[in-house]
Design an enzyme around this catalytic site. Structure first.
Site, PDB file in Angstrom:
ATOM      1  N   LYS A 330      10.845  28.337  86.988  1.00  0.00           N
ATOM      2  CA  LYS A 330       9.928  29.318  86.398  1.00  0.00           C
ATOM      3  C   LYS A 330       9.117  28.703  85.265  1.00  0.00           C
ATOM      4  CE  LYS A 330      11.679  32.922  84.187  1.00  0.00           C
ATOM      5  NZ  LYS A 330      12.255  34.257  83.948  1.00  0.00           N
ATOM      6  N   SER A 331       9.753  27.908  84.425  1.00  0.00           N
ATOM      7  CA  SER A 331       9.045  27.314  83.287  1.00  0.00           C
ATOM      8  C   SER A 331       7.893  26.436  83.755  1.00  0.00           C
ATOM      9  CB  SER A 331      10.014  26.484  82.438  1.00  0.00           C
ATOM     10  OG  SER A 331      11.025  27.294  81.898  1.00  0.00           O
ATOM     11  N   ASP A 624      19.902  29.157  78.595  1.00  0.00           N
ATOM     12  CA  ASP A 624      19.737  30.204  79.612  1.00  0.00           C
ATOM     13  C   ASP A 624      20.891  30.240  80.606  1.00  0.00           C
ATOM     14  OD1 ASP A 624      17.345  31.274  78.687  1.00  0.00           O
ATOM     15  OD2 ASP A 624      16.130  29.793  79.752  1.00  0.00           O
ATOM     16  N   LYS A 651      17.586  37.462  73.882  1.00  0.00           N
ATOM     17  CA  LYS A 651      17.045  37.246  75.220  1.00  0.00           C
ATOM     18  C   LYS A 651      16.708  38.620  75.823  1.00  0.00           C
ATOM     19  CE  LYS A 651      17.220  32.732  75.555  1.00  0.00           C
ATOM     20  NZ  LYS A 651      16.028  31.913  75.891  1.00  0.00           N
ATOM     21  N   ARG A 702      20.267  37.683  84.577  1.00  0.00           N
ATOM     22  CA  ARG A 702      21.311  36.661  84.461  1.00  0.00           C
ATOM     23  C   ARG A 702      22.702  37.288  84.317  1.00  0.00           C
ATOM     24  NH1 ARG A 702      18.610  32.035  84.586  1.00  0.00           N
ATOM     25  NH2 ARG A 702      16.610  31.884  83.501  1.00  0.00           N
TER      26      ARG A 702
END
Length: 753
Positions: A330-331, A624, A651, A702
């Site tokens: 994703k980054s 993460d 987060k 997550r």
């Protein structure tokens, strides 16, 4: 919703008024319904259909005792009807409420002022956004308003009781009731309803007057029928609307004509990028419109995903074997769109993550004038506009739940010549943005935030930025990337020092696009004023997504799993290092470099895990991945201790608290502290290490995925609530989980359940 009106009077018994009566009747309305209509045949049909109890062609004959009057007459007939109603209003019930259904409100408000001398407090102007090309009471449909919007436009002194009674009327028909001021209503409807009808009437009329019209209509395809369907609407009604809402319709027509000129010029000059930008932006705006209409995610319009409240039910036990490839990082997907848009030339991207966050970034650049093809099976083509080629968006840029996008956008947009507003969903609006806004202000940016430094962000353009040297108070790749992107537009040098290593995707990708970035020790820097040159990007699989399956294999006896083409950037491999320290049998195979990013196949087999004190230098490299690592700790022998992870508190949820609550629910012993947690592992070589239970994921993807893999070593099934966000960040998670051996079912959950 029950409507407690003893006597309802509908003035104008056509499709709209008749459908209102039909909807109320089918919903069990117990009051009397009467109607007034100049056509006695309509009254007779309404009585025969069982929609009304009686009626008349004269208002005076039916006004007696009316508790709620609905004016469903054409807009231009409203003046005379309002005047007559004003003369007879004393014969209605003492607390009579009046409402209407007209699609233009300013004109009807003026009629009320003329008839009553003011807008009566118990007059609530309204507009149901529903209709049909059919007309007359014979076309009445009890479901016409079901799941449609009704806009009410109350005045500042409107009686709140009257407003609630009108709201109850429409909610009883299954409608969603909204409120809006009169001027805004007329502007919005001019663009979304009145203009499309005007264009449809004009196009059909233009073609109908041509000599070859029979041939044209004979060979017209479905698209022509779909677009011109609304030209079959009542011409008298629409004439009245265009006359009544003239100024707003003309303003919207001006905007449309300007857009038509731009398209004409692009065709004349063969400007394929301009055409593509317009068409692609329109196509994806249409997807976004569908997502709003259907109350689905933007991503769902691409991938036909199930929407609404979702719950996972994961059976205890299972196996983990095979070869899989998880979605793209994703980054890197975010950054590929951003830098590709600012580059000169065409950037081809493979492996793009088609998740909600990445799609939001992609759509934002479309709204700033960038032509982007795709995504299609992970492929995206970006027609770069150069460092200064972005255009002002027509409204706020919505980035959904993407904290990365918002923070990186803040730096990139601080250097533009135009103002922008960045907004997101309710989860994102709770997250701190002062950490990027404050250093950007030191560079000369002007940024307004909501209370507590939270979104939305209002970024004032046209500011001269100057490079700074900034010591980050926390280890954050998002803050570092934000400042480097702002540094592209700043005078002089921008230097960022980080207290601990963070992911360096931005620096690597800038170098890949030909922009020189320097690094020495804990500091990186660049010089402003350069240019980016388009380059191909092959997005590696996301190590954060791979983590769930790495842990699944690490904790499951007999597991043997290969995860292909995973990014192993040195700033992202904390999870690999930590699992190895815990004793995991994890090997890197087929190591290589793709587009400046190192990748490898990760081969992991089950091995007994032991609890460890997680090294502080690994915490930023795995921030993460800790929710999944907590599940590894719950299956290890001994205690796993984490400290220095206060970043987990801010987060998508407070992940320390959320994971602690989930561990408690399945019976894992733990101690939560301000910046970390101690987890006492079960440590059994075979069988369950904890029980089953029910988990609240707090809509955090997550948390949901971590407890899904926890079921592999649970004594009973694990039920996880609020899992819809998993599909937006990790498309295909359920399919991959089942493929490797988890027994996982998803089911719709009732709202509030």
């Amino acid at each position: 919703m029950r409507v407690n009106e003893p006597r309802l009077l509908i003035v104008g018994l056509g499709l709209i008024g008749g459908s209102l009566a039909a909807a109320l009747r089918s919903g069990g309305f117990r009051g009397a319904i009467h109607a007034c209509d100049p056509d006695p045949g309509e009254i007779a049909r309404g009585i025969e259909m069982g929609l009304i109890d009686g009626g008349d062609t004269e208002l005076a004959a039916v006004i007696e005792g009316a508790s709620l009057v609905v004016l469903a007459v054409p807009v231009l007939a409203m003046r005379s009807v309002m005047g007559e109603l004003a003369r007879l209003i004393d014969r209605a019930a003492p607390d009579v409420v009046i409402t209407d259904v007209g699609s233009t409100k300013a004109t009807i408000r003026d009629c009320a002022r003329e008839a009553f001398g003011c807008v009566p407090p118990r007059l609530v102007l309204g507009h149901p956004i529903a209709g049909s090309e059919k007309s007359g009471v014979a076309a009445a449909n009890p479901e016409l308003y079901l799941r449609h919007k009704v806009i009410l436009t109350p005045e500042p002194d409107t009686d709140p009781v009257a407003l609630s009674r009108v709201r109850a009327l429409w909610e009883a028909c299954g409608a969603e009731v909204l409120e809006m001021d009169v001027v805004r209503h007329d502007q919005v409807l001019a663009r979304t309803s009145h203009l499309p009808h005007l264009l449809a009437f004009s196009l059909v009329d233009t073609l109908a007057r041509q000599d070859e019209r029979l041939e044209i209509f004979r060979y017209a395809a479905g698209g022509f029928r779909d677009f011109t369907r609304i030209a079959g609407s009542d011409p008298v009604m629409w004439r009245d609307i265009f006359v009544a809402n003239r100024e707003a319709v003309l303003a919207s027509l001006d905007d449309f004509e300007a857009g038509l000129v731009r398209i004409r010029q692009a065709i004349e000059h063969g400007d394929s990028d301009a055409m593509l930008a317009t068409f692609d932006r329109a196509r994806h705006a249409r997807h976004y419109f569908e997502s709003l209409l259907n109350k689905t995610s933007y991503q769902a319009e691409y991938q036909m995903q199930q929407q609404g409240k979702l719950r996972y039910r994961v059976a205890s036990g299972g196996t983990v074997t095979g070869r899989i490839r998880v979605p793209g990082d994703k980054s890197i997907s975010h950054r590929s769109i951003m830098l590709g848009a600012l580059a000169e030339g065409v950037t081809e991207v493979k492996g793009f993550l088609e998740g909600e966050d990445s799609l939001a970034t992609l759509q934002a650049f479309r709204e700033m004038g960038v032509a982007i093809e795709g995504p299609h099976q992970g492929r995206v083509t970006i027609h770069g506009v150069g460092m200064h080629g972005l255009k002002a968006p027509s409204g706020p840029l919505y980035v959904g739940n993407a904290g990365t996008a918002m923070r990186l956008f803040a730096g990139l947009l601080a250097g533009q010549a135009f103002d922008t507003e960045l907004t997101g969903d309710t989860s994102l609006t709770k997250r701190p943005m002062g950490r990027v806004a404050d250093p950007l202000r030191l560079m000369g940016a002007v940024i307004d935030t909501a209370e507590g430094g939270r979104p939305p962000l209002h970024i004032h353009g046209g500011r001269a930025l100057k490079g700074i040297t900034y010591d980050m108070p926390m280890a954050s790749a998002q803050v570092k990337s934000c400042l480097l992107l702002a540094g592209l537009y700043a005078e002089g040098e921008t230097r960022v020092r980080e207290p601990a290593p963070t992911r360096d995707h931005t620096e690597r990708m800038l170098a890949g696009f030909g922009y020189e970035v320097h690094r020495e020790g804990d500091t990186c820097w660049l010089q402003g004023g350069g240019r980016l040159t388009a380059a191909p990007i092959d997005v590696p699989s996301d190590i954060s997504s791979a983590t769930f399956f790495l842990v699944a294999a690490a904790i499951t006896p007999g597991a043997d799993l290969v995860l292909e083409h995973v990014g192993i950037n040195p700033t992202r491999i904390g999870v690999i290092n930590i699992l190895r320290l815990m004793g995991a049998d994890l090997r890197l195979e087929n190591e290589r470099e793709v587009g400046g990013e190192p990748v490898a196949d990760l081969h992991i087999r089950h091995a007994p895990l032991k609890g460890i004190d997680i090294p502080l230098d690994q915490v930023p490299l795995a921030i993460d991945e800790f929710p999944a690592l907590f599940i590894a700790a719950a299956n290890a022998e001994g205690v796993t201790r984490l400290r220095g992870a206060e970043e987990l508190r801010v987060k998508e949820s407070d992940r320390l608290q959320a994971m602690a609550d989930g561990l408690a629910a399945i019976g894992v012993e733990h101690t939560l502290v301000a910046d970390g947690i101690d987890i006492v592992g079960g440590g059994k070589a075979e069988g369950p290490n904890y029980g089953g239970g029910r988990i609240d994921s707090l809509e955090d993807h997550r948390i949901a995925m971590s407890f899904a893999i926890a079921a592999l070593r649970a004594g009973d099934e694990i039920i996880i609530d609020d899992c819809a966000n998993v599909a937006t960040s990790f498309p295909g998670f359920i399919e991959l989980a089942r493929k490797v051996g988890l027994v996982l079912e998803e089911e719709a959950a009732e709202e509030g359940a």
